[in-house]
Write a protein that holds these residues in place. Structure first.
Motif, mmCIF file in Angstrom:
data_model
loop_
_atom_site.group_PDB
_atom_site.id
_atom_site.type_symbol
_atom_site.label_atom_id
_atom_site.label_comp_id
_atom_site.label_asym_id
_atom_site.label_seq_id
_atom_site.Cartn_x
_atom_site.Cartn_y
_atom_site.Cartn_z
ATOM 1 N N TYR A 122 1.522 -3.335 -3.948
ATOM 2 C CA TYR A 122 1.137 -1.986 -3.670
ATOM 3 C C TYR A 122 0.104 -2.021 -2.623
ATOM 4 C CZ TYR A 122 2.724 -1.290 -8.361
ATOM 5 O OH TYR A 122 3.557 -1.229 -9.418
ATOM 6 N N HIS A 123 0.332 -0.996 -1.812
ATOM 7 C CA HIS A 123 -0.437 -0.641 -0.372
ATOM 8 C C HIS A 123 -1.047 0.981 -0.725
ATOM 9 C CE1 HIS A 123 -1.751 -0.527 3.308
ATOM 10 N NE2 HIS A 123 -1.357 0.587 3.627
ATOM 11 N N VAL A 124 -2.398 0.839 -0.643
ATOM 12 C CA VAL A 124 -3.119 2.114 -1.221
ATOM 13 C C VAL A 124 -3.909 2.329 0.012
ATOM 14 C CG1 VAL A 124 -4.839 2.873 -2.876
ATOM 15 C CG2 VAL A 124 -3.380 1.076 -3.485
ATOM 16 N N PRO A 125 -3.484 3.609 0.813
ATOM 17 C CA PRO A 125 -4.262 4.062 1.948
ATOM 18 C C PRO A 125 -5.281 5.000 1.502
ATOM 19 C CG PRO A 125 -1.865 4.322 2.147
ATOM 20 C CD PRO A 125 -2.171 3.851 0.954
ATOM 21 N N ASP B 229 -1.480 -10.287 0.551
ATOM 22 C CA ASP B 229 -1.578 -10.182 -0.881
ATOM 23 C C ASP B 229 -0.783 -9.092 -1.465
ATOM 24 O OD1 ASP B 229 -3.245 -12.372 -1.778
ATOM 25 O OD2 ASP B 229 -5.091 -11.233 -1.308
ATOM 26 N N ARG B 230 -0.401 -9.069 -2.826
ATOM 27 C CA ARG B 230 0.310 -7.780 -3.589
ATOM 28 C C ARG B 230 -0.064 -6.632 -3.290
ATOM 29 N NH1 ARG B 230 3.410 -9.702 -8.545
ATOM 30 N NH2 ARG B 230 2.288 -11.547 -8.781
ATOM 31 N N ILE B 231 -1.655 -6.662 -3.222
ATOM 32 C CA ILE B 231 -2.352 -5.190 -3.181
ATOM 33 C C ILE B 231 -3.142 -5.298 -1.914
ATOM 34 C CG2 ILE B 231 -4.211 -3.926 -4.370
ATOM 35 C CD1 ILE B 231 -3.435 -5.255 -7.137
ATOM 36 N N THR B 232 -2.748 -4.244 -1.401
ATOM 37 C CA THR B 232 -3.361 -4.160 0.090
ATOM 38 C C THR B 232 -3.950 -2.704 0.329
ATOM 39 O OG1 THR B 232 -1.319 -3.569 1.321
ATOM 40 C CG2 THR B 232 -2.059 -6.058 1.118
ATOM 41 N N CYS B 233 -4.794 -2.534 1.262
ATOM 42 C CA CYS B 233 -5.175 -1.102 1.479
ATOM 43 C C CYS B 233 -5.538 -1.043 2.850
ATOM 44 C CB CYS B 233 -6.583 -0.558 0.658
ATOM 45 S SG CYS B 233 -8.097 -1.733 0.773
#
Length: 151
Positions: A134-137, A7-11
């Protein structure tokens, strides 16, 4: 899994007290608002804010590596009727301009109770530009956390 199938937003969540991935952490992803430039100007100071279409909410749980690569539509235990059948790509593909999203991490559930963490949940609000990934760690501990935009 290739970046095209994510997906375009991951974490990604790391438990800094144990020095390992945070496995089995429940996370919700919610569309808060959409912003479309007004016809008179493209200035970021003059954005019209629209409420989110039908309160789109997704959920997932971190895998063994502490990652979420795909989201499912959220359906609460008390909701009735049809199960939602939209995807994150459906929602993102229908947004022109930027949008505001929130990741909500269930730290109470992960740490085993409200008496084991200062933060019952960690909420990260961020802006998504049309067409970007976007990847949000999240680095998580019972009494602190930090986050950043990853790659």
């Amino acid at each position: 899994m290739s970046s095209e199938s994510k997906d375009r937003i991951t974490c990604h969540v790391l438990d800094t007290t144990q020095g390992q991935p945070a496995r089995g952490l429940r996370v919700k992803l919610e569309l808060l608002s959409t912003h479309t430039p007004t016809p008179s100007t493209a200035s970021s100071a003059n954005l019209s804010t629209a409420p989110p279409p039908n309160n789109k909410v997704f959920e997932s749980q971190t895998d063994d590596d502490g990652r979420i690569k795909a989201w499912l539509p959220y359906s609460s235990a008390t909701s009735s009727g049809e199960v939602p059948v939209y995807t994150l790509e459906d929602v993102l593909g229908g947004i022109t301009g930027e949008s505001r999203w929130m990741l909500r991490f269930d730290s109470t559930g992960y740490f085993g109770g409200a008496d084991r963490t200062f933060y019952p949940e960690v909420c990260v609000v961020f802006t998504v530009q049309e067409g970007e990934r976007y990847h949000v760690p999240l680095l998580l501990a019972p009494y602190g956390y930090t986050t950043y935009r990853g790659s």
